[in-house]
Design a protein around this motif. Structure first.
Motif, mmCIF file in Angstrom:
data_model
loop_
_atom_site.group_PDB
_atom_site.id
_atom_site.type_symbol
_atom_site.label_atom_id
_atom_site.label_comp_id
_atom_site.label_asym_id
_atom_site.label_seq_id
_atom_site.Cartn_x
_atom_site.Cartn_y
_atom_site.Cartn_z
ATOM 1 N N ALA A 186 -16.928 -113.661 70.963
ATOM 2 C CA ALA A 186 -17.553 -114.650 72.107
ATOM 3 C C ALA A 186 -18.763 -114.223 71.454
ATOM 4 O O ALA A 186 -19.172 -113.135 71.946
ATOM 5 N N PHE A 229 -13.677 -112.535 77.098
ATOM 6 C CA PHE A 229 -13.016 -113.363 77.388
ATOM 7 C C PHE A 229 -11.489 -112.334 77.181
ATOM 8 O O PHE A 229 -11.684 -111.350 76.710
ATOM 9 N N SER A 230 -10.426 -112.185 78.267
ATOM 10 C CA SER A 230 -9.595 -111.566 78.771
ATOM 11 C C SER A 230 -8.214 -111.301 76.965
ATOM 12 O O SER A 230 -8.917 -111.928 76.132
ATOM 13 N N ARG A 231 -7.642 -110.320 76.827
ATOM 14 C CA ARG A 231 -7.286 -110.055 75.205
ATOM 15 C C ARG A 231 -5.965 -111.680 75.665
ATOM 16 O O ARG A 231 -5.870 -111.921 73.869
ATOM 17 N N ASP A 232 -5.703 -111.409 77.041
ATOM 18 C CA ASP A 232 -4.521 -112.710 76.575
ATOM 19 C C ASP A 232 -5.519 -114.192 75.866
ATOM 20 O O ASP A 232 -4.965 -115.122 75.166
ATOM 21 N N HIS A 233 -6.289 -114.903 76.038
ATOM 22 C CA HIS A 233 -7.542 -115.220 75.363
ATOM 23 C C HIS A 233 -7.763 -115.276 74.059
ATOM 24 O O HIS A 233 -7.808 -116.717 73.740
ATOM 25 N N ILE A 234 -8.675 -114.112 73.902
ATOM 26 C CA ILE A 234 -8.350 -114.055 72.801
ATOM 27 C C ILE A 234 -6.320 -113.801 71.703
ATOM 28 O O ILE A 234 -7.612 -114.415 70.648
ATOM 29 N N ARG A 235 -6.069 -113.688 71.789
ATOM 30 C CA ARG A 235 -4.935 -113.888 71.506
ATOM 31 C C ARG A 235 -4.306 -114.852 71.383
ATOM 32 O O ARG A 235 -3.759 -114.983 70.160
ATOM 33 N N THR A 236 -4.626 -115.376 71.989
ATOM 34 C CA THR A 236 -4.262 -117.312 71.981
ATOM 35 C C THR A 236 -5.130 -117.671 71.037
ATOM 36 O O THR A 236 -4.829 -118.948 70.303
ATOM 37 N N PHE A 237 -6.344 -117.284 70.881
ATOM 38 C CA PHE A 237 -7.663 -118.390 69.833
ATOM 39 C C PHE A 237 -7.057 -117.759 68.691
ATOM 40 O O PHE A 237 -6.939 -118.062 67.095
ATOM 41 N N TYR A 275 -19.677 -115.382 78.413
ATOM 42 C CA TYR A 275 -18.711 -114.486 79.424
ATOM 43 C C TYR A 275 -17.316 -114.051 78.304
ATOM 44 O O TYR A 275 -17.363 -114.249 77.155
#
Length: 160
Positions: free
Chosen positions: A84, A44-52, A42
């Motif tokens: 991912a 990930f959105s840019r927000d998820h990548i930034r959180t990671f 899957y």
């Protein structure tokens, strides 16, 4: 009041169920089913990548001083990239031999995989056992003493 079915709708549902067929929402057939390809992860959105990135940066900032104190030498960890990958691709990317630690992340569900290349592992063991060389030649097999030494270090790193 749209949740209440008319007698005609109830009769149609009973007919389709008695035929052994499932029932569908006639207005939104396409939105009810989402295709997922398990061979490709899957995205990930840019927000998820930034959180990671933030999580991994915080982990690196916490572990760097710990390893500096433990190894009594300068140690720096930085996040190079976040990707991912499917498990098959991740498994292919791991060096052989390699140090791999799998642990639970209480109170969260699931496990994490911590992978350390053997060149770093042998440099750490060399430093912990009194060596001072910057380049360490290593053999493909770790001894019991080396594994025990690494186990102590990895336990501290993962507990961060």
């Amino acid at each position: 009041m749209s949740d209440i079915l008319s007698q005609n709708e109830i009769d149609n549902l009973l007919k389709t169920l008695s035929k052994g067929e499932g029932f569908e929402n006639s207005t939104n057939k396409e939105s009810a089913i989402t295709k997922y390809d398990f061979r490709r992860p899957y995205k990930f959105s840019r927000d998820h990548i930034r959180t990671f990135e933030i999580i991994h940066d915080n982990f690196a900032k916490a572990v760097s001083p710990l390893l500096t104190r433990h190894l009594r030498t300068g140690f720096q960890i930085e996040v190079v990239s976040i990707e991912a990958l499917s498990f098959v691709d991740f498994n292919r990317s791991i060096a052989n031999p390699s140090i791999i630690a799998i642990t639970e992340m209480e109170p969260l569900k699931g496990s994490i995989v911590f992978n350390m290349p053997p060149s770093i592992a042998y440099a750490m063991v060399d430093r912990l056992l009194g060596g001072t060389r910057s380049e360490v030649a290593y053999s493909p097999n770790f001894t019991a003493i080396e594994l025990s030494t690494l186990n102590g270090v990895l336990h501290q790193v993962i507990s961060q």
